[in-house]
Design an enzyme around this catalytic site. Structure first.
Site, PDB file in Angstrom:
ATOM      1  N   GLU A  61       0.823  -1.204   0.000  1.00 20.70           N
ATOM      2  CA  GLU A  61       0.000   0.000   0.000  1.00 20.70           C
ATOM      3  C   GLU A  61       0.861   1.260   0.000  1.00 20.70           C
ATOM      4  O   GLU A  61       0.510   2.267  -0.614  1.00 20.70           O
ATOM      5  CB  GLU A  61      -0.927  -0.002   1.220  1.00 20.70           C
ATOM      6  CG  GLU A  61      -1.982  -1.088   1.220  1.00 20.70           C
ATOM      7  CD  GLU A  61      -1.470  -2.438   1.703  1.00 20.70           C
ATOM      8  OE1 GLU A  61      -2.251  -3.398   1.729  1.00 20.70           O
ATOM      9  OE2 GLU A  61      -0.273  -2.548   2.064  1.00 20.70           O
ATOM     10  N   PRO A 263      12.133 -12.873   3.666  1.00 19.83           N
ATOM     11  CA  PRO A 263      11.038 -12.998   4.629  1.00 19.83           C
ATOM     12  C   PRO A 263      10.135 -11.761   4.585  1.00 19.83           C
ATOM     13  O   PRO A 263      10.609 -10.634   4.396  1.00 19.83           O
ATOM     14  CB  PRO A 263      11.767 -13.094   5.976  1.00 19.83           C
ATOM     15  CG  PRO A 263      13.148 -13.545   5.632  1.00 19.83           C
ATOM     16  CD  PRO A 263      13.455 -12.919   4.312  1.00 19.83           C
ATOM     17  N   ARG A 264       8.847 -11.972   4.754  1.00 17.88           N
ATOM     18  CA  ARG A 264       7.905 -10.855   4.691  1.00 17.88           C
ATOM     19  C   ARG A 264       8.118  -9.874   5.838  1.00 17.88           C
ATOM     20  O   ARG A 264       8.008  -8.675   5.669  1.00 17.88           O
ATOM     21  CB  ARG A 264       6.463 -11.375   4.707  1.00 17.88           C
ATOM     22  CG  ARG A 264       5.418 -10.257   4.621  1.00 17.88           C
ATOM     23  CD  ARG A 264       4.030 -10.802   4.424  1.00 17.88           C
ATOM     24  NE  ARG A 264       3.041  -9.741   4.313  1.00 17.88           N
ATOM     25  CZ  ARG A 264       2.770  -9.061   3.203  1.00 17.88           C
ATOM     26  NH1 ARG A 264       3.436  -9.331   2.101  1.00 17.88           N
ATOM     27  NH2 ARG A 264       1.852  -8.125   3.192  1.00 17.88           N
ATOM     28  N   GLY A 307      12.645  -3.069   1.275  1.00 17.94           N
ATOM     29  CA  GLY A 307      12.382  -2.251   0.094  1.00 17.94           C
ATOM     30  C   GLY A 307      13.144  -2.615  -1.152  1.00 17.94           C
ATOM     31  O   GLY A 307      12.806  -2.165  -2.246  1.00 17.94           O
ATOM     32  N   GLU A 308      14.173  -3.456  -1.048  1.00 18.09           N
ATOM     33  CA  GLU A 308      14.989  -3.772  -2.228  1.00 18.09           C
ATOM     34  C   GLU A 308      14.274  -4.696  -3.198  1.00 18.09           C
ATOM     35  O   GLU A 308      14.509  -4.645  -4.404  1.00 18.09           O
ATOM     36  CB  GLU A 308      16.323  -4.386  -1.814  1.00 18.09           C
ATOM     37  CG  GLU A 308      17.295  -3.394  -1.204  1.00 18.09           C
ATOM     38  CD  GLU A 308      18.708  -3.945  -1.094  1.00 18.09           C
ATOM     39  OE1 GLU A 308      19.631  -3.133  -1.023  1.00 18.09           O
ATOM     40  OE2 GLU A 308      18.881  -5.174  -1.095  1.00 18.09           O
TER      41      GLU A 308
END
Length: 310
Positions: A61, A263-264, A307-308
């Protein structure tokens, strides 16, 4: 309905607060708690335009919100943007993607008094909610302050739709308070209509994910990867073992195959690393790559950054 919801939310908060607090890095805990209690740790300077509050729960989002905000500011450069998130990763991505364009805070607990404190502090002229974050007290308190609410890039999964239908009596008053719904496709639009939303409030605007600008430059460390690369993105607990098992079988047939596992949730980085180390494969953490040089082949790389992957 709202008093009952507030009571149930308060009870749930008492139950889950210790876990939510302790799972965060120590460096974020005091900031998180202060902002969840309605005390945004931001400095607001005088500005000539309006103030837009954009809520984006997590990474996906936040990326969609960043796309919207970049375009929005082209036509309204004097407006102030405040972005709220719930997850630490969402906050990190929003802060990185919107540096110099917006200020980022944690969404307060969904109770009238912390939400009111945030409204008094930032004085928004409108609230934009990304996708499906329908917090009843947030929306109600904003509307009591005569602030318009828009749901942007909206979607309602089949599972969420079924849940909403079962408690329609709770969500119908909340949906009635939203002024405009901009949804991704006709399926989501029809689900909103089935939930009782007036057709004249629903607009099909497509998905922002197709508008997200992908960075042209390649990350330096990826240039060192030699051979094919398998990416396991946003993994949850229990999935990493399956991925590693499949990778080892593929590695036997393709010796130069690399696996990038992501991993999330950042709090799982260390647990996943321990799992990888036990699996007797060549492995390295993304944050340790600077300590090495040369090409990388046949390795498992733990992407322990935020973020990568995007």
């Amino acid at each position: 309905m709202f008093p009952l919801y507030s009571l149930l939310y308060s009870l749930a908060l008492l139950l889950f607060f210790p876990l939510e607090y302790l799972k965060r890095p120590r460096s974020l805990r005091s900031l998180w708690l202060s902002e969840k209690l309605g005390n945004p740790q931001i400095t607001l300077k005088a500005h000539a335009g309006k103030t837009l509050w954009v809520h984006a729960v997590s990474v996906g989002e936040a990326l969609a919100a960043a796309t919207f905000i970049h375009e929005y500011l082209k036509s309204r450069p004097d407006d102030r943007i405040i972005v709220s998130t719930i997850t630490d990763t969402g906050r990190a991505v929003a802060s990185e993607r919107l540096r110099g364009l917006a200020q980022v805070i944690y969404l307060p607990f969904d109770l009238p008094w912390p939400v009111s404190k945030v409204i008094d502090h930032i004085r928004p002229d409108a609230l934009v909610i990304m996708e499906t974050e329908l917090w009843p007290n947030l929306i109600r308190t904003v509307k009591l302050n005569r602030i318009p609410v828009c749901l942007l890039n909206g979607r309602i999964s089949e599972k969420s739709y079924g849940n909403y239908m079962r408690v329609k009596w709770i969500f119908k008053p909340v949906l009635d308070m939203v002024d405009v719904f901009c949804v991704q496709n006709e399926v989501y639009a029809e689900r909103l209509r089935e939930l009782g939303v007036s057709s004249d409030k629903v607009n099909i605007t497509g998905s922002f994910k197709f508008d997200i600008k992908v960075k042209d430059e390649q990350l330096d460390w990826t240039l060192r990867l030699s051979g094919p690369v398998l990416i396991a993105g946003s993994t949850h607990k229990g999935e990493d073992e399956i991925v590693l098992d499949a990778y080892k079988r593929l590695l036997a047939e393709h010796p130069g195959l690399n696996l990038v596992i992501v991993p999330r949730h950042p709090r799982r980085f260390d647990d996943v690393w321990s799992l990888i180390e036990k699996d007797s494969v060549y492995c390295i953490r993304r944050t340790a790559l600077a300590e090495t040089d040369g090409k990388i082949s046949g390795a498992v790389i733990l992407l322990d950054t935020v973020g990568e992957l995007s």
